[in-house]
Scaffold this motif. Sequence first.
Motif, mmCIF file in Angstrom:
data_model
loop_
_atom_site.group_PDB
_atom_site.id
_atom_site.type_symbol
_atom_site.label_atom_id
_atom_site.label_comp_id
_atom_site.label_asym_id
_atom_site.label_seq_id
_atom_site.Cartn_x
_atom_site.Cartn_y
_atom_site.Cartn_z
ATOM 1 N N VAL A 2 0.852 -1.190 0.000
ATOM 2 C CA VAL A 2 0.000 0.000 0.000
ATOM 3 C C VAL A 2 0.884 1.235 0.000
ATOM 4 C CG1 VAL A 2 -0.132 0.075 2.523
ATOM 5 C CG2 VAL A 2 -1.937 1.118 1.186
ATOM 6 N N LEU A 3 0.433 2.258 -0.688
ATOM 7 C CA LEU A 3 1.092 3.568 -0.593
ATOM 8 C C LEU A 3 0.328 4.338 0.465
ATOM 9 C CD1 LEU A 3 1.823 4.562 -4.270
ATOM 10 C CD2 LEU A 3 3.424 3.900 -2.500
ATOM 11 N N ALA A 4 1.052 4.790 1.447
ATOM 12 C CA ALA A 4 0.359 5.250 2.635
ATOM 13 C C ALA A 4 -0.507 6.481 2.422
ATOM 14 C CB ALA A 4 1.372 5.523 3.729
ATOM 15 N N LYS A 5 -0.035 7.392 1.640
ATOM 16 C CA LYS A 5 -0.695 8.685 1.632
ATOM 17 C C LYS A 5 -1.521 8.858 0.376
ATOM 18 C CE LYS A 5 0.942 13.059 3.391
ATOM 19 N NZ LYS A 5 2.148 13.766 3.791
ATOM 20 N N CYS A 6 -2.654 9.509 0.485
ATOM 21 C CA CYS A 6 -3.430 9.777 -0.722
ATOM 22 C C CYS A 6 -4.273 11.022 -0.539
ATOM 23 C CB CYS A 6 -4.304 8.580 -1.066
ATOM 24 S SG CYS A 6 -5.065 8.765 -2.679
ATOM 25 N N TYR A 7 -3.657 12.166 -0.798
ATOM 26 C CA TYR A 7 -4.404 13.408 -0.703
ATOM 27 C C TYR A 7 -4.751 13.920 -2.082
ATOM 28 C CZ TYR A 7 -3.803 13.490 4.275
ATOM 29 O OH TYR A 7 -3.883 13.186 5.590
ATOM 30 N N GLY A 8 -5.392 15.070 -2.106
ATOM 31 C CA GLY A 8 -5.922 15.591 -3.369
ATOM 32 C C GLY A 8 -4.957 15.494 -4.529
ATOM 33 N N GLY A 9 -3.733 15.986 -4.282
ATOM 34 C CA GLY A 9 -2.757 16.041 -5.361
ATOM 35 C C GLY A 9 -2.205 14.676 -5.739
ATOM 36 N N ILE A 16 -4.039 11.964 -6.143
ATOM 37 C CA ILE A 16 -5.031 11.058 -6.729
ATOM 38 C C ILE A 16 -4.715 10.722 -8.184
ATOM 39 C CG2 ILE A 16 -7.468 10.776 -7.328
ATOM 40 C CD1 ILE A 16 -8.107 12.376 -4.751
ATOM 41 N N SER A 17 -4.424 11.758 -8.998
ATOM 42 C CA SER A 17 -4.138 11.489 -10.414
ATOM 43 C C SER A 17 -2.918 10.592 -10.540
ATOM 44 C CB SER A 17 -3.880 12.784 -11.178
ATOM 45 O OG SER A 17 -5.056 13.524 -11.248
ATOM 46 N N ARG A 18 -1.887 10.939 -9.760
ATOM 47 C CA ARG A 18 -0.646 10.185 -9.827
ATOM 48 C C ARG A 18 -0.870 8.733 -9.431
ATOM 49 N NH1 ARG A 18 4.976 11.158 -6.469
ATOM 50 N NH2 ARG A 18 3.777 10.754 -4.591
ATOM 51 N N LYS A 19 -1.651 8.574 -8.369
ATOM 52 C CA LYS A 19 -1.883 7.223 -7.873
ATOM 53 C C LYS A 19 -2.740 6.416 -8.851
ATOM 54 C CE LYS A 19 -3.079 5.281 -3.362
ATOM 55 N NZ LYS A 19 -2.429 4.030 -3.522
ATOM 56 N N ARG A 20 -3.701 7.114 -9.473
ATOM 57 C CA ARG A 20 -4.531 6.403 -10.443
ATOM 58 C C ARG A 20 -3.683 5.975 -11.642
ATOM 59 N NH1 ARG A 20 -7.355 10.089 -12.845
ATOM 60 N NH2 ARG A 20 -6.101 9.784 -14.723
ATOM 61 N N LYS A 21 -2.778 6.866 -12.059
ATOM 62 C CA LYS A 21 -1.928 6.512 -13.209
ATOM 63 C C LYS A 21 -1.024 5.328 -12.869
ATOM 64 C CE LYS A 21 -2.302 10.945 -15.364
ATOM 65 N NZ LYS A 21 -1.939 12.345 -15.169
ATOM 66 N N LEU A 57 -1.781 3.059 -10.784
ATOM 67 C CA LEU A 57 -2.689 1.911 -10.759
ATOM 68 C C LEU A 57 -2.937 1.399 -12.172
ATOM 69 C CD1 LEU A 57 -4.525 0.252 -8.861
ATOM 70 C CD2 LEU A 57 -6.346 1.865 -9.361
#
Lengths: 380, 623
Positions: B566-573, B575-580, B582
């Motif tokens: 898991v990547l621990a942090k997921c704030y507004g900024g 989200i796009s990065r994490k979705r990409k 994914l």
Amino acid sequence: MESLSFYVHIPYCLKRCGYCDFNTYTPAELREGASLEMVSNDYIDAVLREINVAHLQAPGSVPTIFFGGGTPSLLPAKDLGRVITAIKERWELSVDCEITLEANPDSVDDAKLSAFLEAGFNRISFGMQSAVPHVLQVLDRTHNPDNVARAVVGARRAGFESVSVDLIYGTPGETLEDWHTSASAAIGLGVDHLSAYALIVESGTKLAAKIARGELSMPNDDLMADMYLLVDSLAESSGMSWYELSNWAKPGHESRHNIAYWKTSNWWGLGPGAHSHLNGVRWWNVKHPSAYKSALFSGQSSIQDQEQLTSLQMRDEKIMLSIRMREGIELSTLSSEQVGRVKGYCQSGHLSERKWQAGSLQLTPQGRLIADRIVRELVV
Amino acid sequence: MPAISLAKAPQPASTDPAQIRNFAIIAHIDHGKSTLADRMLGITEVVDPRNMRAQYLDRMDIERERGITIKSQAVRLPWRSGIDGKEYILNMIDTPGHVDFTYEVSRSLAASEGAILLVDCAQGIEAQTLANLYLAMENNLKIIPVLNKIDLPAAQPDKFAAELAKLIGCQPENCLRVSGKTGDGVADLLDQIIEQIPAPQGDANAPARALIFDSVYDVYRGVVTYVRVIDGHLSARDQIQMFSTGVRHEMLEVGVISPEPMASKGLGVGEVGYLITGVKDVRQSRVGDTVTNFNNPTKTALAGYKDPKPMVFSGLYPLDGADYPLLREALDKLQLNDAALVYEPESSAALGFGFRCGFLGLLHMEIVRERLEREANLSLISTAPNVVYNVKLDDGKSIVVTNPSEFPEGKIMSVEEPIVRSTILAPSEFIGVIMELCQQRRGTLLGMDYLSEDRVEIRYTLPLAEIVFDFFDKLKSSTRGYASLDYESIGDAEGELVKVDILLQGEAVDAFSAIVHRDKAYAYGLMMTGKLRELIPRQQFEVPIQAAIGARIIARENIRAIRKDVLAKCYGGDISRKRKLLEKQKEGKKRMKMVGRVEVPQEAFIAALATDADIEKAKAARK
């Protein structure tokens, strides 16, 4: 009426921490030759211009405002207050509007804390990171651990309704005992809210360079997992409950601003590099404060780029975000194929059996540790 | 000048056999055969100096890059003898240099009356050259020993002249000395070919008989068949017939290579040239077959036709399952030019759909794989190579196993495996390490001879299975590259062989099953389970990795359940990065192979099947 949260980015720090890759600058890096006060005043002017842009595009009532950074507490309270006032003048704030300030425990004193409260803040979040000196040193943090306690007490005295601290675990050289010390210290402060993040080594940071050179090494995943389970049990037994993977709160003290992100509500991010989301469109501003300011002062758009989410992307984001939360995902929103792919995680103890029977997918503590893996099963 | 222009030289179909000399060149890789051939093309002036390029006769990229000749070719060289001043036609028949292509070598030799034994006089003779030399001697060819690269500072012509003299029973001073690079001695060599090699003999009035010694698929012309006429005459107007199949073909073109193809009226006794019949597949025009005239066919075939028998098998699978049809197409296309390549579809639970391919040997396998990857732009996984086993069951039935997964489960009476006689040539300082390696590989020493004071020939019988995996790499690395190896099949022998299965969570992974000697089963199991433990990522449950012979577990490792993903942090900024991220992981997950419930990344299969040498190569490529 639609809601619109605000994030206000304050891209300044006195010193950059070794692990940090956030969009923040020290006054020396900006080479503007000016004092922080002058930088601040000028910067806030630019933010106010962006607020005017936002006002033309995004109506709604404002449930939360969050000042993050950087180190927002470095700026004079009156400057931050100008932003809050500007928002208040243009939008209707909810009665219980949550207005959060991220603060460095070193950069506040009683007078400053009162001034922040005066400016409209009602929630404060201190970057504590650790209570153990050798861990703080690796993280490149300047503060004295004792200052955190002083700051929390000061915030209470000043009248903040909700006080939070942030911790980081899994720093190179940190033992489970070290982490126990830090987590207990944070909880012992009697805070209302706790965030605990696993240290992520971001490329391009000093920390990444030291690891690449072999000077430091990251703890293994098993230790990280044990650290997570430790803080979870300490927080839960102190009366806080997890409501998101990395966040615990006393009832009613959950950060509504962060929940807005995880529920894909609408928010506007003000400031350089800040991200925004409005009804399925995400965009982000130019990264450098100078570029940001000059765009706005010359009447140009401060947007760097944007994306219109496809329905598949929206679906994936929803899964990726809602699984992180205590409420989890309603099974009825998933296809039978998706349900079939993750059902096994009930047997393996990663999903709550009881919640599953009741029709929702909720991660157990073990499951929270492998949330990304379960997300991948759901989105493929 | 002793060169004769092509126009004035004796013409095909009307050259007196007494004016013809057919010769092959026997040489090891990088002993300078192609350079010498280039020099011969230059000195006889069949190639204009302006058009000359290095390794003129090597047609495939792989041939040029690896410096080896995979397919043979024949070139017609007019030459006026410096000894008697008469005009001659020399046909140089280029032979493949490698053990895997022994059959093609033997056909090239059968088309010649003599052979140049070409040896680098800084290195001495190599095992494969020795094997081909013996082949030539068995064919009663006149051998001309030639020491090449006399211009090199490290040349030891006297030493190697003595070595060659001993091998072929001549005097050391009879060894010619040339330099393909400078041209020194090459004209004299051409004269000596005329002097020493007998002219072809045949009956010009008998029904036509021509030996096919090579058959090459050309995209524009179809199959080009190289022949040596023994008796009679082939004319451009004839209809021809293949003796083995009886099939009739129209003759579209007949000609000689000089060194570009030149159509002619026909080919007479002793001549070497090519035929084009419109056939699209080399299997219809196979090396070793006899070509005759359809209207006046011969009753007796030339000796020596046999089907090449695949010795080594391996499964080839596309990395991307969607490329399976492309792999099939590529194999079909390759087979047009490679009668020795056999394949049939197979499927593996772990690797999906692919082909079980049979090869003449390891080099053949490597070349096929490389051509598939290069020419068809495919990424492939190949399973560990194995040999053919004959398994006899208690009930008297016997089964031929070309894939470990076909190894029967029931009561087994005996298992036979192919055995080879191998010859290793090396400096004598390496005798110890070579013997140690051969002993480890279940070898039996047959004998040892000194070729010269410090060079030795060591002969072992070895199970072919022990050679196919990484024997050659090990041999090379333990002798600092000095040892050379040749082997020939000498039949089958019974062995104490068992199948070792590798199980993930109790489920056998077919791609990792291997047939090994009982004494080595444990080591194989330990090696494979250990490798996989490193290669397979942790799963949400514990994964036991076991090696088993039948139901008996002989080695075991454990992959502990994953604790954190898991990547621990997921704030507004974020989200796009994490979705990409994914989205990228989604693609990665699609490339995962499922073995039961266990996700195995493709890289793990590749790495687990790789030899130490493969890993070294991959490392070198990354640098």
